[in-house]
Design a protein around this motif. Structure first.
Motif, short mmCIF file in Angstrom:
data_model
loop_
_atom_site.label_atom_id
_atom_site.label_comp_id
_atom_site.label_asym_id
_atom_site.label_seq_id
_atom_site.Cartn_x
_atom_site.Cartn_y
_atom_site.Cartn_z
N THR A 39 0.82 -1.21 0.00
CA THR A 39 0.00 0.00 0.00
C THR A 39 0.85 1.27 0.00
O THR A 39 0.34 2.36 0.24
CB THR A 39 -0.92 0.02 1.23
N ARG A 109 -11.84 -11.50 0.43
CA ARG A 109 -12.32 -10.53 1.44
C ARG A 109 -13.80 -10.75 1.71
O ARG A 109 -14.25 -10.65 2.86
CB ARG A 109 -12.06 -9.10 0.95
N SER A 114 -9.09 -12.50 6.79
CA SER A 114 -8.29 -11.38 7.25
C SER A 114 -7.22 -11.06 6.22
O SER A 114 -6.96 -11.85 5.31
CB SER A 114 -7.63 -11.71 8.60
N SER A 115 -6.58 -9.90 6.37
CA SER A 115 -5.54 -9.51 5.41
C SER A 115 -4.37 -10.50 5.42
O SER A 115 -3.81 -10.82 4.37
CB SER A 115 -5.03 -8.10 5.74
N ARG A 118 -5.53 -13.63 3.59
CA ARG A 118 -5.59 -13.39 2.13
C ARG A 118 -4.19 -13.44 1.54
O ARG A 118 -3.99 -13.96 0.44
CB ARG A 118 -6.22 -12.02 1.86
N LEU A 119 -3.23 -12.91 2.28
CA LEU A 119 -1.85 -12.92 1.80
C LEU A 119 -1.33 -14.34 1.67
O LEU A 119 -0.73 -14.71 0.66
CB LEU A 119 -0.96 -12.10 2.76
#
Length: 209
Positions: A39, A109, A114-115, A118-119
């Motif tokens: 990000t 998502r 969760s992030s 997902r990773l």
């Protein structure tokens, strides 16, 4: 070469271990930076620029610059190799992550992942082929560069090359240098085949696009 097979094998093992350890460290740093800057595109571009610029430093100079801080031997060799290995891994990791289909991430998502999950379960598996190609490129590059580590008394086949060149004109000097060169080529071929096998195995297990 036949009379010194045991010594050659010892140096070959050293060379392989040196390269793989450096690649492992570079992979952790490179992939880690790619993940942490998902990000932060500005920071990501800056990191790519800096690590890419480090590749322009002549290898002899980089090894020499490490001596005042780390002395001679394994430490400066690994440090220099790691510096050279970060850019191709970071570049491919960034490319692989950016090429992941946003729809797949959104679907994950939507499932409530969760992030971090997902990773682990979506982004990295889909980016894995590109990341692995970067690690493969870095490994082959470092196999050759590791031979120069002999200038700081680093381990590996570079010792044979430099010892032979130092004695050029003496008995078996050329053969000694050539045996080191041939060993480096063989190590590169073996490691390249290893990465091809890893790519096929991980593809069969679903770690592919």
């Amino acid at each position: 070469m036949s009379e010194n097979a045991a010594y050659l094998w010892f140096l070959t093992r050293q060379h392989i271990e040196l390269v793989l350890l450096s690649v492992l460290i570079a992979s952790v740093v490179g992939v880690g930076l790619a993940v942490l800057t998902q990000t932060l595109p500005g920071l990501r571009r800056a990191l790519l620029s800096v690590t890419g610029s480090l590749l322009t430093i002549p290898s002899f100079a980089l090894f020499a610059l490490a001596i005042p801080v780390m002395g001679l031997g394994v430490a400066p060799t690994i440090a220099a190799l790691t510096v050279y290995g970060i850019f191709p891994i970071l570049r491919n990791a960034v490319t692989g992550i950016e090429e992941v289909d946003p729809a797949a991430v959104e679907a994950a998502r939507g499932l409530g992942m969760s992030s971090g999950r997902r990773l682990r379960t979506v982004i990295l598996p889909l980016a894995w082929p590109v990341i692995l190609n970067g690690i493969r490129t870095a490994t082959i590059m470092l196999v050759a560069t590791a031979a120069i580590g002999a200038v700081v008394r680093g381990p590996g086949l570079g010792q044979l090359i430099f010892q032979g060149l130092d004695r050029l004109g003496g008995a078996n000097a050329l053969e000694e240098a050539l045996s080191g060169v041939i060993g480096v080529v063989c190590v590169a071929l073996v490691l390249d085949l290893l990465f091809i096998a890893v790519a096929k195995i991980t593809a069969l297990r679903g770690w592919n696009v």
